[in-house]
Design an enzyme around this catalytic site. Structure first.
Site, PDB file in Angstrom:
ATOM      1  CD  GLU A  34      63.022   7.262  30.619  1.00  0.00           C
ATOM      2  OE1 GLU A  34      62.755   8.950  30.165  1.00  0.00           O
ATOM      3  OE2 GLU A  34      64.200   6.889  29.644  1.00  0.00           O
ATOM      4  NE  ARG A 261      60.119  19.814  33.864  1.00  0.00           N
ATOM      5  CZ  ARG A 261      60.273  19.312  34.015  1.00  0.00           C
ATOM      6  NH1 ARG A 261      60.764  18.341  34.756  1.00  0.00           N
ATOM      7  NH2 ARG A 261      60.180  17.733  33.397  1.00  0.00           N
ATOM      8  CE  LYS A 271      62.743  10.923  35.733  1.00  0.00           C
ATOM      9  NZ  LYS A 271      61.342   9.303  35.260  1.00  0.00           N
TER      10      LYS A 271
HETATM   11  P1  ATP Z   1      63.040  14.881  35.472  1.00  0.00           P
HETATM   12  O1  ATP Z   1      63.262  15.598  34.542  1.00  0.00           O
HETATM   13  O2  ATP Z   1      62.809  14.560  36.817  1.00  0.00           O
HETATM   14  O3  ATP Z   1      63.724  13.390  35.168  1.00  0.00           O
HETATM   15  P2  ATP Z   1      60.965  13.415  33.238  1.00  0.00           P
HETATM   16  O4  ATP Z   1      59.766  14.727  33.082  1.00  0.00           O
HETATM   17  O5  ATP Z   1      61.936  13.363  32.511  1.00  0.00           O
HETATM   18  O6  ATP Z   1      61.597  14.373  35.024  1.00  0.00           O
HETATM   19  P3  ATP Z   1      59.107  11.456  33.675  1.00  0.00           P
HETATM   20  O7  ATP Z   1      59.239  10.167  34.384  1.00  0.00           O
HETATM   21  O8  ATP Z   1      58.690  11.787  32.203  1.00  0.00           O
HETATM   22  O9  ATP Z   1      60.227  12.662  33.896  1.00  0.00           O
HETATM   23  O10 ATP Z   1      58.114  12.411  33.208  1.00  0.00           O
HETATM   24  C1  ATP Z   1      56.305  11.934  34.110  1.00  0.00           C
HETATM   25  C2  ATP Z   1      55.362  12.545  34.002  1.00  0.00           C
HETATM   26  O11 ATP Z   1      55.537  13.352  35.302  1.00  0.00           O
HETATM   27  C3  ATP Z   1      55.414  13.468  33.405  1.00  0.00           C
HETATM   28  O12 ATP Z   1      54.450  14.027  32.738  1.00  0.00           O
HETATM   29  C4  ATP Z   1      56.486  14.780  33.716  1.00  0.00           C
HETATM   30  O13 ATP Z   1      56.148  15.850  32.466  1.00  0.00           O
HETATM   31  C5  ATP Z   1      56.200  15.254  35.017  1.00  0.00           C
HETATM   32  N1  ATP Z   1      56.514  15.414  35.673  1.00  0.00           N
HETATM   33  C6  ATP Z   1      58.442  15.527  36.006  1.00  0.00           C
HETATM   34  N2  ATP Z   1      58.800  16.807  36.446  1.00  0.00           N
HETATM   35  C7  ATP Z   1      57.665  17.443  36.736  1.00  0.00           C
HETATM   36  C8  ATP Z   1      57.618  18.237  37.998  1.00  0.00           C
HETATM   37  N3  ATP Z   1      59.186  18.861  38.036  1.00  0.00           N
HETATM   38  N4  ATP Z   1      56.851  18.772  37.546  1.00  0.00           N
HETATM   39  C9  ATP Z   1      55.286  18.501  37.471  1.00  0.00           C
HETATM   40  N5  ATP Z   1      55.547  16.857  36.083  1.00  0.00           N
HETATM   41  C10 ATP Z   1      56.789  16.521  36.667  1.00  0.00           C
HETATM   42 MG    MG Z   2      60.085  12.653  31.120  1.00  0.00          MG
END
Ligand code: ATP
Ligand code: MG
Length: 554
Positions: A34, A261, A271
């Site tokens: 995102e 994760r 984020k």
């Molecule tokens: P955050 O929780 O940091 O805001 P998010 O999951 O909302 O992260 P996205 O931009 O939606 O962030 O993530 C893109 C991809 O990266 C998704 O498939 C998500 O599952 C993966 N991802 C995000 N954070 C992690 C993590 N800590 N470990 C592994 N994969 C991750």
């Molecule tokens: Mg997300």
């Protein structure tokens, strides 16, 4: 071709899917960030998994921006994400997508679901909707409009799209099962009204699809076979499947697989919190070398190879856990040990005058560029009458185990000569200002022909050719290994006030004069450093990437 050896349970499942002949034996993954922030090391794990897995099976990976929330998304983030994925060494080729590319298709499909009697407009507010969802053990209550006619719903949905309703006035919900034990199946939201311009579609839309609705459909339209996501989406999987069931018109079917994760000690990974650190000025920017962002790691001196290797070492599991940041540091040390050019830098200079060295003479000594890699060769380092060593390498009254320089003692200056300390010069306040030493001309290269030994080898910089530089030393950004885990305290309370130490008056050998930003070095005995983008020929600036050894393990 050698048989593919799966390295984790996801690859094992893919092997099984291929053996069963699913999806024409294709493997197609996607990385779906995102664009609401910069990528962090957790995303790096996901990138390595998605791109790495597809590559292993000869498949493809799409980069897809999940840009369904106009309120928080910006083009700056889109650009940075592309840069980071490329830097990590992965290539989406021509397959760059945006969920917003599908806004028309998503709208049309929502209309289709309304026609099938599987979606309806709800005018209740969020609070009421949540309340009526019930609890996992108590079934929900139907919305008063749950059974309104498709015609009625179509008309209102069209009006919603036209902007005839205010934000929050109504939502579109999928009509699934208000008694489902899975709360996500109790008529989840599909669309909400947001009167905000979108970074790509501008003012075209004022209704935006929810993630759960947009995501699986985007996967479907792109022909994704394995939709890999983090564990918190496991409970969303039945919903993912429900939408796909509605859409499916052939044997092809994407499959969602979840993994745990990545969490790392002494940092935060959300984020939202990283944004807060930047916005409120606790760090300089997203690429501050203390940040766990990919651009922060890059600026700090991490290499793509070290990050990929780290992603490999942490592995892929279904169990949430926390990885010690020491493992990440191990990976960069291992990589830089093989590759980094060695140079000598003195961060706390103590002046030495070699009383028996000719005043204006400048000699050159041969130094090895990397003992791990002979092909990197040797360089010339100037040696002259005035030399600087680290202040802590001298003790006027040495303690028992102090083997370095002391009055009357002899040490080796690396690659150069043995020197002996004869006099300690002090200012009126009693501070040591310089040492007077003699060098032994017979020991050129650092060995004595008579076989006598010294107990210490020091790094040094000669005044001839020495360059002034700034060194930025970083420590953990947080003092607590789990700054996020304390329910009573805000994570900001654990910020380490000493996470950045700027050392202004360092001296470094002239070899680095024209070093370009991000070049990695090992400063002998001090650690791995790289050239910061702030560095100029007038003022060299280095970041300490990592110490030579894991100091916590001493
Ligand atoms: P955050 O929780 O940091 O805001 P998010 O999951 O909302 O992260 P996205 O931009 O939606 O962030 O993530 C893109 C991809 O990266 C998704 O498939 C998500 O599952 C993966 N991802 C995000 N954070 C992690 C993590 N800590 N470990 C592994 N994969 C991750
Ligand atoms: Mg997300």
């Amino acid at each position: 071709m050698d048989p593919i050896v799966p390295k984790n349970f996801i690859q094992q499942q893919i092997v099984e899917d291929l053996a069963a002949g699913k999806n024409d034996k294709r493997v197609h993954t996607r990385f779906p960030p995102e664009p609401n922030g910069y990528l962090h090391i957790g995303h790096a794990k996901s990138i390595c998994l998605n791109f790495g897995t597809a590559k292993l099976f000869g498949g493809k990976t799409n980069l897809r921006f999940d840009d369904t929330n106009p309120a928080k998304e910006e083009t700056e983030y889109v650009d940075s994400i592309m840069e980071d994925v490329k830097w990590l060494g992965f290539d989406w080729e021509e397959r760059l997508y945006y969920a917003s590319d599908y806004f028309d298709q998503l709208y049309d499909f929502a209309v289709e679901l309304i026609k099938r009697g599987k979606a309806y407009i709800d005018f209740q507010n969020q609070e009421l909707i949540s309340e009526q969802r019930g609890t996992p053990t108590r079934p929900g209550t139907d919305s008063p409009t749950r059974n309104s006619s498709p015609e009625e719903n179509l008309r209102i949905f069209a009006d919603m799209k036209e902007g005839k309703y205010n934000e929050g006035a109504c939502v579109l919900r999928a009509k699934i099962d208000m008694a489902s034990p899975n709360m996500h199946m109790r008529d989840p939201l599909m669309y909400r009204i947001l009167k905000q311009p979108h970074h790509r579609t501008g003012d075209k839309w004022c209704i935006y699809p929810m993630y759960d609705y947009a995501h699986g459909q985007s996967d479907y339209w792109e022909g994704i076979t394995h939709s890999i996501c983090t564990l918190e989406f496991e409970v969303h999987r039945p919903l993912y499947d429900w939408f796909v069931d509605e859409l499916q018109d052939s044997d092809y079917r994407p499959r969602q697989i979840e993994f745990s994760r990545l969490n790392i000690t002494s940092t935060v990974m959300s984020k939202r919190k990283l944004l807060q650190l930047v916005k409120e000025g606790y760090v300089k920017d997203w690429d501050d070398p203390r940040m766990p962002t990919i651009c922060g790691l890059r600026r700090r001196g991490y290499t793509p190879e070290s990050v990929r290797n780290f992603a490999e070492l942490v592995g892929i599991t279904k169990v949430d856990g926390v990885t010690d940041v020491a493992l990440l540091e191990f990976c960069i040390r291992e990589d830089l040990n093989k590759r980094a050019q060695r140079v000598m830098c003195v961060t706390d200079p103590l002046k030495i005058i070699l009383t028996n060295f000719p005043d204006d003479k400048v000699e050159e000594v041969d130094a090895i560029n990397n003992p791990e890699d002979e092909s990197m060769g040797k360089r010339k380092v100037p040696f002259s009458k005035v030399i600087y060593i680290e202040r802590e390498d001298f003790m006027e009254e040495p303690t028992n185990k102090f083997y370095r320089l002391a009055p009357g003692k002899e040490v080796r200056l690396r690659y150069a000569y043995f020197i002996r300390c004869n006099d300690v010069i002090k200012d009126a306040a009693g501070n040591i200002t310089e040492l007077h030493c003699t060098y032994d001309p017979e020991t050129k290269g650092g060995n004595a022909p008579d076989g006598r030994k010294v107990k210490a080898t020091l790094h040094w910089v000669a005044s001839s050719g020495a360059l002034a530089c700034e060194v930025r030393q970083y420590d953990r950004l947080f003092t607590d290994p789990d700054p996020d885990g304390n329910k009573e305290k805000d994570f900001l309370e654990f910020l380490n006030p000493d996470s950045l130490k700027v050392i202004g008056d360092c001296l470094i050998e002239p070899f680095v004069a024209n070093a370009i930003p991000l070049t990695n070095y090992q400063f002998e005995r001090l650690g791995y450093f790289n050239v910061d983008p702030d560095s100029t020929t007038e003022k060299l600036v280095f970041n300490r990437t990592v110490s030579l050894k894991d100091n916590n393990k001493k």
